[in-house]
Design a protein around this motif. Structure first.
Motif, PDB file in Angstrom:
ATOM      1  N   PHE A  79       0.838  -1.207   0.000  1.00  0.00           N
ATOM      2  CA  PHE A  79       0.000   0.000   0.000  1.00  0.00           C
ATOM      3  C   PHE A  79       0.869   1.253   0.000  1.00  0.00           C
ATOM      4  O   PHE A  79       0.641   2.179  -0.783  1.00  0.00           O
ATOM      5  N   GLY A  80       1.881   1.280   0.866  1.00  0.00           N
ATOM      6  CA  GLY A  80       2.776   2.430   0.920  1.00  0.00           C
ATOM      7  C   GLY A  80       3.530   2.636  -0.378  1.00  0.00           C
ATOM      8  O   GLY A  80       3.665   3.768  -0.866  1.00  0.00           O
ATOM      9  N   TYR A  81       4.000   1.527  -0.953  1.00  0.00           N
ATOM     10  CA  TYR A  81       4.751   1.604  -2.211  1.00  0.00           C
ATOM     11  C   TYR A  81       3.875   2.148  -3.333  1.00  0.00           C
ATOM     12  O   TYR A  81       4.303   3.035  -4.091  1.00  0.00           O
ATOM     13  N   HIS A  82       2.648   1.654  -3.438  1.00  0.00           N
ATOM     14  CA  HIS A  82       1.804   2.036  -4.569  1.00  0.00           C
ATOM     15  C   HIS A  82       1.188   3.419  -4.402  1.00  0.00           C
ATOM     16  O   HIS A  82       0.914   4.073  -5.419  1.00  0.00           O
ATOM     17  N   ILE A  83       0.986   3.876  -3.179  1.00  0.00           N
ATOM     18  CA  ILE A  83       0.477   5.245  -3.050  1.00  0.00           C
ATOM     19  C   ILE A  83       1.575   6.240  -3.411  1.00  0.00           C
ATOM     20  O   ILE A  83       1.315   7.272  -4.043  1.00  0.00           O
ATOM     21  N   LYS A  84       2.832   5.921  -3.066  1.00  0.00           N
ATOM     22  CA  LYS A  84       3.942   6.796  -3.475  1.00  0.00           C
ATOM     23  C   LYS A  84       4.159   6.722  -4.978  1.00  0.00           C
ATOM     24  O   LYS A  84       4.405   7.745  -5.637  1.00  0.00           O
ATOM     25  N   SER A  85       4.055   5.508  -5.530  1.00  0.00           N
ATOM     26  CA  SER A  85       4.237   5.327  -6.970  1.00  0.00           C
ATOM     27  C   SER A  85       3.151   6.057  -7.758  1.00  0.00           C
ATOM     28  O   SER A  85       3.431   6.755  -8.743  1.00  0.00           O
ATOM     29  N   ALA A  86       1.887   5.899  -7.324  1.00  0.00           N
ATOM     30  CA  ALA A  86       0.771   6.541  -8.018  1.00  0.00           C
ATOM     31  C   ALA A  86       0.870   8.062  -7.912  1.00  0.00           C
ATOM     32  O   ALA A  86       0.642   8.785  -8.898  1.00  0.00           O
ATOM     33  N   LEU A  87       1.225   8.554  -6.736  1.00  0.00           N
ATOM     34  CA  LEU A  87       1.351   9.998  -6.552  1.00  0.00           C
ATOM     35  C   LEU A  87       2.482  10.565  -7.415  1.00  0.00           C
ATOM     36  O   LEU A  87       2.338  11.637  -8.019  1.00  0.00           O
ATOM     37  N   THR A  88       3.583   9.825  -7.496  1.00  0.00           N
ATOM     38  CA  THR A  88       4.710  10.261  -8.321  1.00  0.00           C
ATOM     39  C   THR A  88       4.302  10.371  -9.783  1.00  0.00           C
ATOM     40  O   THR A  88       4.535  11.391 -10.437  1.00  0.00           O
ATOM     41  N   GLU A  89       3.672   9.314 -10.314  1.00  0.00           N
ATOM     42  CA  GLU A  89       3.267   9.316 -11.716  1.00  0.00           C
ATOM     43  C   GLU A  89       2.197  10.378 -11.978  1.00  0.00           C
ATOM     44  O   GLU A  89       2.206  11.035 -13.028  1.00  0.00           O
ATOM     45  N   ASP A  90       1.280  10.552 -11.036  1.00  0.00           N
ATOM     46  CA  ASP A  90       0.223  11.541 -11.241  1.00  0.00           C
ATOM     47  C   ASP A  90       0.778  12.963 -11.234  1.00  0.00           C
ATOM     48  O   ASP A  90       0.309  13.820 -12.001  1.00  0.00           O
ATOM     49  N   LEU A  91       1.759  13.227 -10.385  1.00  0.00           N
ATOM     50  CA  LEU A  91       2.373  14.551 -10.371  1.00  0.00           C
ATOM     51  C   LEU A  91       3.144  14.822 -11.656  1.00  0.00           C
ATOM     52  O   LEU A  91       3.188  15.947 -12.146  1.00  0.00           O
ATOM     53  N   VAL A  92       3.757  13.770 -12.218  1.00  0.00           N
ATOM     54  CA  VAL A  92       4.520  13.929 -13.461  1.00  0.00           C
ATOM     55  C   VAL A  92       3.591  14.104 -14.658  1.00  0.00           C
ATOM     56  O   VAL A  92       3.759  15.033 -15.460  1.00  0.00           O
ATOM     57  N   PHE A  93       2.601  13.218 -14.790  1.00  0.00           N
ATOM     58  CA  PHE A  93       1.771  13.204 -16.002  1.00  0.00           C
ATOM     59  C   PHE A  93       0.453  13.959 -15.877  1.00  0.00           C
ATOM     60  O   PHE A  93      -0.158  14.301 -16.882  1.00  0.00           O
ATOM     61  N   ARG A  94      -0.012  14.168 -14.661  1.00  0.00           N
ATOM     62  CA  ARG A  94      -1.281  14.882 -14.483  1.00  0.00           C
ATOM     63  C   ARG A  94      -1.133  15.944 -13.398  1.00  0.00           C
ATOM     64  O   ARG A  94      -2.045  16.174 -12.609  1.00  0.00           O
ATOM     65  N   GLY A  95       0.025  16.585 -13.394  1.00  0.00           N
ATOM     66  CA  GLY A  95       0.302  17.641 -12.439  1.00  0.00           C
ATOM     67  C   GLY A  95       0.644  18.939 -13.134  1.00  0.00           C
ATOM     68  O   GLY A  95      -0.087  19.411 -14.010  1.00  0.00           O
ATOM     69  N   ALA A  96       1.777  19.496 -12.768  1.00  0.00           N
ATOM     70  CA  ALA A  96       2.170  20.810 -13.277  1.00  0.00           C
ATOM     71  C   ALA A  96       2.290  20.834 -14.802  1.00  0.00           C
ATOM     72  O   ALA A  96       1.848  21.785 -15.449  1.00  0.00           O
ATOM     73  N   ILE A  97       2.887  19.781 -15.376  1.00  0.00           N
ATOM     74  CA  ILE A  97       3.101  19.772 -16.830  1.00  0.00           C
ATOM     75  C   ILE A  97       1.764  19.759 -17.564  1.00  0.00           C
ATOM     76  O   ILE A  97       1.572  20.487 -18.555  1.00  0.00           O
ATOM     77  N   LEU A  98       0.826  18.949 -17.104  1.00  0.00           N
ATOM     78  CA  LEU A  98      -0.493  18.906 -17.747  1.00  0.00           C
ATOM     79  C   LEU A  98      -1.199  20.246 -17.593  1.00  0.00           C
ATOM     80  O   LEU A  98      -1.816  20.743 -18.545  1.00  0.00           O
TER      81      LEU A  98
END
Length: 234
Positions: A79-98
């Protein structure tokens, strides 16, 4: 964790320098509404993913064997690994750049570019650079369409929280049933299944890959309509 902090800092810099905005525009602060969106997305996609696994069980005659001993520490770690992984990817692809892409190029192009980048990224993250043209195109199509739906959700909700819940939920259910690194088959293991070939394999895997995102898109559109009607009444 260090990588996530670096991404947050870079996101802040990009928004500050290019758009003169703060991180608030990403809808990342956990307000009551956003927490509900996060939980709703997580629970909804868990149910959809379980339905997808049920269909796969029927079509492929899968026999599932429950793990004799469930390591709950591994479940917590996953759970800890995937919430960090999902947050990382979301910030990259659906965060500031988007946000910047939508601001500079418009909604359509911003979402399409984000989705394509998300699909191409998974070719590398899945280690499929030498897998052949067809498998690579398949991965780009499936993960790219998922990225399209989640980018659309970010644009409509003005927050990454609903998409983050969807991202976390689908990843968690999959590691309960399927092999994955660094965590996988935490609850169940497939001991037997039927192998599909040629067109049967293609159509089934297209359904398996696209179904969750298609259902999610319909669900989110209905959720947004309901939210708009409710806000007007209030």
């Amino acid at each position: 964790m260090l990588g996530l902090l670096v991404i947050i800092v870079i996101s802040w810099l990009l928004l500050h320098v290019i758009e003169k905005k703060s991180m608030k525009v990403l809808g990342i602060l956990p307000t009551g509404k956003r927490i509900i969106q996060f939980l709703l997305g997580t629970l909804f996609i868990m149910l959809v993913t379980l339905l997808n696994i049920y269909v796969e069980t029927i079509v492929l005659n899968v026999d599932w064997k429950m793990q004799t001993s469930i390591n709950y520490q591994l479940v917590f770690d996953a759970f800890g690994y995937h919430i960090k992984s999902a947050l990382t990817e979301d910030l990259v692809f659906r965060g500031a750049i988007l946000y910047i892409l939508i601001s500079r190029l418009g909604v359509k192009w911003g979402i399409l570019i984000s989705a394509l980048c998300f699909g191409v990224y998974h070719v590398f993250s899945y280690g499929m650079t030498e897998a052949g043209v067809i498998p690579i195109l398949y991965v780009i199509l499936i993960t790219g369409f998922t990225g399209f739906v989640w980018a659309y959700i970010f644009h409509k909700t003005k927050s990454i929280m609903l998409g983050l819940g969807l991202h976390l939920g689908i990843n968690l259910i999959n590691v309960f049933f399927f092999e994955s690194q660094p965590y996988g088959e935490l609850f169940f293991e497939a001991t037997k299944n039927t192998k599909l070939e040629d067109w049967n394999w293609l159509w089934f895997n297209l359904f398996k890959g696209l179904f969750p995102s298609l259902v999610t898109l319909v669900f989110v559109r209905q959720y947004l309509r309901f939210s708009q009607k409710r806000s007007k009444k209030i």
